[in-house]
Scaffold this active site. Structure first.
Site, PDB file in Angstrom:
ATOM      1  CG  LEU A  25      11.382  -2.811  -4.596  1.00 23.86           C
ATOM      2  CD1 LEU A  25      10.803  -1.587  -5.274  1.00 23.86           C
ATOM      3  CD2 LEU A  25      12.858  -2.598  -4.295  1.00 23.86           C
ATOM      4  CG  HIS A 144       6.245  -4.212  -0.219  1.00 22.64           C
ATOM      5  ND1 HIS A 144       6.526  -2.920  -0.597  1.00 22.64           N
ATOM      6  CD2 HIS A 144       6.416  -4.993  -1.325  1.00 22.64           C
ATOM      7  CE1 HIS A 144       6.837  -2.911  -1.883  1.00 22.64           C
ATOM      8  NE2 HIS A 144       6.786  -4.161  -2.344  1.00 22.64           N
ATOM      9  CG  HIS A 145      11.323  -0.324   1.782  1.00 24.65           C
ATOM     10  ND1 HIS A 145      11.057   0.826   2.476  1.00 24.65           N
ATOM     11  CD2 HIS A 145      12.658  -0.499   1.853  1.00 24.65           C
ATOM     12  CE1 HIS A 145      12.171   1.339   2.938  1.00 24.65           C
ATOM     13  NE2 HIS A 145      13.163   0.552   2.578  1.00 24.65           N
ATOM     14  CB  ALA A 146       4.881   0.016  -0.001  1.00 30.57           C
ATOM     15  CB  ILE A 148       8.094  -1.284   7.171  1.00 34.16           C
ATOM     16  CG1 ILE A 148       8.659  -1.237   8.574  1.00 34.16           C
ATOM     17  CG2 ILE A 148       9.025  -2.006   6.230  1.00 34.16           C
ATOM     18  CD1 ILE A 148       8.681  -2.579   9.269  1.00 34.16           C
TER      19      ILE A 148
END
Length: 167
Positions: A25, A144-146, A148
């Site tokens: 992810l 990582h999408h966490a 951004i």
């Protein structure tokens, strides 16, 4: 551990919890740059690395790393520690074999994007791909999408990349 910690939001924690070996992810962008005449890719890599070293302290998502809570009883926390960013790990160099075609670049970008991130480090990587036909390079920015989202991604690029030849 220092007191520079912050609890993850439920949304940010979900990006980490939902990740699996088959479903990473993180997100990546692959801008291509034309090197100025006479610029050596090695010199460009060094300049990119120095620029990121100078500007990374201003970017929270480049400083923080995930730390799990004891026994997993709560969401993980972000540990903010600007002094321990390993730029040699986070900023890497890749060289395409001749002829440096677009297909070779796409394959290299796909390999980089498919590789899982080390969840014990700040969740970002730069891969400078050299050897692209026409004296060009590609800078794969993987994060990582966490840490951004779309809006913060645009702000991050504004802080890292200059819009004019002068910083």
């Amino acid at each position: 551990m220092s007191t520079n910690i912050e609890k993850l939001t439920g949304m940010d924690a979900s990006w980490l919890h939902l990740e699996s070996e088959d479903v990473p992810l993180h997100v990546a962008s692959c801008p291509i740059f034309q090197l100025p005449d006479g610029t050596d890719p090695g010199t460009f890599f060094t300049e990119v690395k120095e620029l990121v070293k100078q500007r990374a302290p201003a970017l929270k998502n480049y400083r923080i790393r995930r730390v799990d809570t004891p026994f997993g009883l709560d969401h993980p926390v972000w540990h903010d520690d600007v002094r321990n960013i390993d730029f040699d790990y986070h900023i890497r160099r890749v060289r395409l074999p001749a002829p440096g075609s677009l297909e070779q670049l796409e394959a290299a970008c796909a390999r980089i994007a498919a590789a899982p991130m080390d969840m014990t480090r700040p969740l970002w990587e730069y891969h400078l791909i050299e050897g692209l036909k026409g004296n060009r390079v590609c800078l794969v920015i993987k994060i990582h999408h966490a840490v951004i989202d779309g809006e913060s991604g645009v702000m991050q690029l504004d802080l890292i990349m200059d819009k004019t030849p002068e910083p």
